[in-house]
Write an enzyme that holds these catalytic residues in place. Structure first.
Site, mmCIF file in Angstrom:
data_model
loop_
_atom_site.group_PDB
_atom_site.id
_atom_site.type_symbol
_atom_site.label_atom_id
_atom_site.label_comp_id
_atom_site.label_asym_id
_atom_site.label_seq_id
_atom_site.Cartn_x
_atom_site.Cartn_y
_atom_site.Cartn_z
ATOM 1 N N GLU A 1 -12.117 -38.586 -6.638
ATOM 2 C CA GLU A 1 -12.129 -37.360 -5.824
ATOM 3 C C GLU A 1 -13.208 -36.439 -6.361
ATOM 4 O O GLU A 1 -13.734 -36.633 -7.444
ATOM 5 C CB GLU A 1 -10.769 -36.657 -5.879
ATOM 6 C CG GLU A 1 -10.363 -36.168 -7.256
ATOM 7 C CD GLU A 1 -10.892 -34.790 -7.635
ATOM 8 O OE1 GLU A 1 -11.149 -33.965 -6.729
ATOM 9 O OE2 GLU A 1 -11.072 -34.535 -8.832
ATOM 10 N N HIS B 1 -8.643 -31.710 -5.607
ATOM 11 C CA HIS B 1 -8.578 -30.248 -5.646
ATOM 12 C C HIS B 1 -7.878 -29.719 -4.395
ATOM 13 O O HIS B 1 -8.454 -29.008 -3.567
ATOM 14 C CB HIS B 1 -9.984 -29.668 -5.789
ATOM 15 C CG HIS B 1 -10.584 -29.924 -7.137
ATOM 16 N ND1 HIS B 1 -11.004 -31.176 -7.550
ATOM 17 C CD2 HIS B 1 -10.823 -29.086 -8.181
ATOM 18 C CE1 HIS B 1 -11.484 -31.091 -8.783
ATOM 19 N NE2 HIS B 1 -11.389 -29.841 -9.179
ATOM 20 N N SER C 1 -9.455 -33.055 -12.781
ATOM 21 C CA SER C 1 -10.755 -32.412 -12.718
ATOM 22 C C SER C 1 -11.512 -32.667 -14.020
ATOM 23 O O SER C 1 -11.746 -33.813 -14.392
ATOM 24 C CB SER C 1 -10.599 -30.913 -12.407
ATOM 25 O OG SER C 1 -11.843 -30.349 -12.048
#
Length: 351
Positions: free
Chosen positions: A250, A320, A144
């Site tokens: 992502e 996630h 992330s």
């Protein structure tokens, strides 16, 4: 005079044509010759340094992070400022930077694990001491917001970094197996198969299978992470070099038009079209709302990436989500878009 001018122009044109042919036919023109540095292989009982380079972590989240690492068989050392808070950040930039640098120089600490992501890691990039990091190579683990640190450190030092769960993530059997295989077992050739390919559990059957958007195989070093962070790095000294790389991407909570905007930014500012292949993870909560005047997520990905005519598949087990594989940034790999398998061609750590 005219003959000399003609001859000069002809020669320059011939050189330009030859260079263009090399760029089309030979990948050596864009070959990444960087010498990678591998961090030490981990063993159970090693001490892991726990940091928060981005957002503040709650007491509950920190307890979970410590418990996760201890259950994996590691000792835990908390960074000095890990309980600091500065608005949405885990302390000031100076405090978070100090914690990161200290963990690299601490001789007791074998690897560095980010307790959570959130926001804030990119603020540290202009302040990072890359010479210090290169002198004390250690595994850095997270995803992330941590995408900024992972890619910047590899770009500036050649040190292999690890896109994997943050310490407070849900440690499922799949996530744990993938993590330990890469960091502890040190396999010289290991195939990362998507969670959907490796389990027969009922809940796995409810998810969509891996979708191949463009068939083919490709080899190259792994680069990537969270799309929002990759887009924010474009045009900076810390942006990844995408040439001939297997790019994994992502994101979470971004609607299709935002995915479109960020992929367009990477295509225009970071030469994304020069990548060797695209391994797309799970874009959680990234579909348009019902009734929106919008392309679907799949239509957006096909429009922005499929048109690049590189091997590409969507739905791999990273992002996630609970079931996460661990991808070593900078490590040579081979990707098969039809199956979604990523084969690591070397061990990611050094004995």
């Amino acid at each position: 005079m005219q003959r000399r001018t003609f001859a000069k122009r002809f020669f320059l044109g011939l050189m330009a044509a030859s260079l263009g042919a090399l760029q089309l036919r030979g990948k050596a023109v864009f070959k990444d010759t960087r010498k990678s540095i591998k961090p030490p292989r981990l063993q159970k009982g090693d001490t892991i340094g726990l940091i928060t380079p981005g957002s503040y972590i709650s007491d509950e989240g920190l307890e979970k992070a410590v418990s996760n690492l201890e259950n994996l068989g590691f000792r835990v050392k908390l960074s000095q400022n890990i309980r600091k808070k500065h608005g949405y950040l885990a302390g000031s930039d100076a405090e978070r930077l100090s914690d990161l640098h200290h963990m690299y120089t601490d001789t007791q600490v074998r690897a560095i694990w980010c307790a959570r992501g959130g926001y804030g890691s990119a603020r540290l990039l202009p302040l990072l001491d890359f010479k210090l990091i290169k002198k004390h190579p250690k595994a850095l683990i997270g995803y992330s917001d941590i995408t900024a640190l992972l890619n910047a450190i590899y770009r500036q030092t050649g040190l292999i970094c690890f896109h994997g769960p943050v310490a407070s993530s849900e440690m499922t059997d799949y996530t744990r197996e993938q993590l330990l295989t890469v960091l502890i077992h040190n396999c010289t050739s290991y195939v990362i198969r998507g969670f959907r390919q490796t389990t027969e559990r009922a809940e796995a059957k409810k998810t969509n299978p891996i979708q191949c958007l463009q068939t083919g195989t490709a080899s190259g070093r792994l680069i990537g992470g969270n799309l929002s962070l990759l887009a924010s790095l474009a045009g900076t000294p810390w942006s990844p070099d995408y040439r001939n790389k297997i790019v994994f991407i992502e994101d979470v909570g971004e609607k299709p038009y935002r995915i479109d905007r960020m992929l367009t930014q990477l295509r225009q500012a970071a030469k994304l079209h020069q990548a060797a292949a695209f391994a797309l993870g799970t874009f959680a909560d990234c579909e348009a709302e019902q009734g929106d005047n919008s392309l679907s997520l799949e239509e957006t990905l096909r429009d922005r990436i499929e048109r690049l005519k590189k091997p590409c598949s969507y739905g791999l087990s990273f992002g996630h989500i609970k079931e996460q594989c661990t991808l070593p940034i900078g490590l040579p790999a081979r990707f098969d878009a039809k199956t979604g398998n990523i084969r690591l061609m070397e061990a990611a750590t050094a004995d």
